[in-house]
Design an enzyme around this catalytic site. Structure first.
Site, PDB file in Angstrom:
ATOM      1  CB  ILE A  64      -0.960   0.051   1.223  1.00 20.22           C
ATOM      2  CG1 ILE A  64      -1.706  -1.253   1.412  1.00 20.22           C
ATOM      3  CG2 ILE A  64      -1.950   1.213   1.050  1.00 20.22           C
ATOM      4  CD1 ILE A  64      -2.575  -1.299   2.669  1.00 20.22           C
ATOM      5  N   PRO A  65       1.494   1.559  -1.147  1.00 20.34           N
ATOM      6  CG  PRO A  65       2.296   1.665  -3.333  1.00 20.34           C
ATOM      7  CD  PRO A  65       1.526   0.828  -2.402  1.00 20.34           C
ATOM      8  CG  HIS A  66       0.688   5.328   2.545  1.00 19.46           C
ATOM      9  ND1 HIS A  66       1.196   4.052   2.709  1.00 19.46           N
ATOM     10  CD2 HIS A  66       1.056   6.005   3.647  1.00 19.46           C
ATOM     11  CE1 HIS A  66       1.831   3.973   3.861  1.00 19.46           C
ATOM     12  NE2 HIS A  66       1.776   5.155   4.454  1.00 19.46           N
ATOM     13  CB  VAL A  67       2.714  10.095  -1.045  1.00 22.31           C
ATOM     14  CG1 VAL A  67       3.888   9.144  -1.105  1.00 22.31           C
ATOM     15  CG2 VAL A  67       2.003  10.155  -2.374  1.00 22.31           C
TER      16      VAL A  67
END
Length: 154
Positions: A64-67
């Site tokens: 879950i890449p998140h920014v």
């Protein structure tokens, strides 16, 4: 917070070709640019910076890449199923083939955490992960992604 509320139009990528983690993140950044208007290079740079802190690979083939980025106006989710799993520095050492990408406004502290929690609850279920891997169309993937979660309340 429901995934359906966050899922970008055309935000499901059923067969993403990526040679490695960086290529997968670049592809997600490009797709996120069309969904949010934020520049793909800025999204990609933020993703790389986030991954340097700690891998967003949860294990069992899921990441879950998140920014958070200032130019983003609303929490936006993309889902990609990779054609071939790629090394992702996951906590269990397994390669990743299911990617949930969460992009949030810079000021979306609580909502950002709620969105991450919602996705985490979804992928905690082994049957859901298997359904995501075996779905044959975008419509089938959307059904799996947006299904209501079973309540565990007593």
């Amino acid at each position: 917070m429901d995934i359906d509320d966050m899922l970008a139009p055309d935000g499901i990528i059923p067969r993403l070709k990526a040679e490695d983690k960086k290529h997968a993140l670049q592809a997600l950044a490009a797709k996120a640019e069309s969904a949010t208007g934020a520049p793909a290079q800025e999204i990609y740079a933020a993703l790389l910076q986030r991954e340097r802190l700690s891998s967003t690979g949860l294990g069992r083939g899921v990441a879950i890449p998140h920014v958070k980025l200032p130019p983003v106006n609303a929490i936006t989710c993309l889902f990609a199923r990779l054609e071939r799993a790629v090394p992702f520095d996951s906590h269990d050492g397994e390669p990743v083939d299911l990617l949930f990408f969460l992009l949030a406004p810079e000021h979306a502290g609580g909502d950002h955490l709620k969105a991450l929690a919602r996705i985490s609850r979804l992928v905690r279920d082994p049957a859901t992960i298997e359904s995501l891997r075996s779905a044959e169309s975008v419509d089938e993937l959307r059904l799996v992604l947006t299904k209501p979660l079973a309540s565990h309340a007593a």
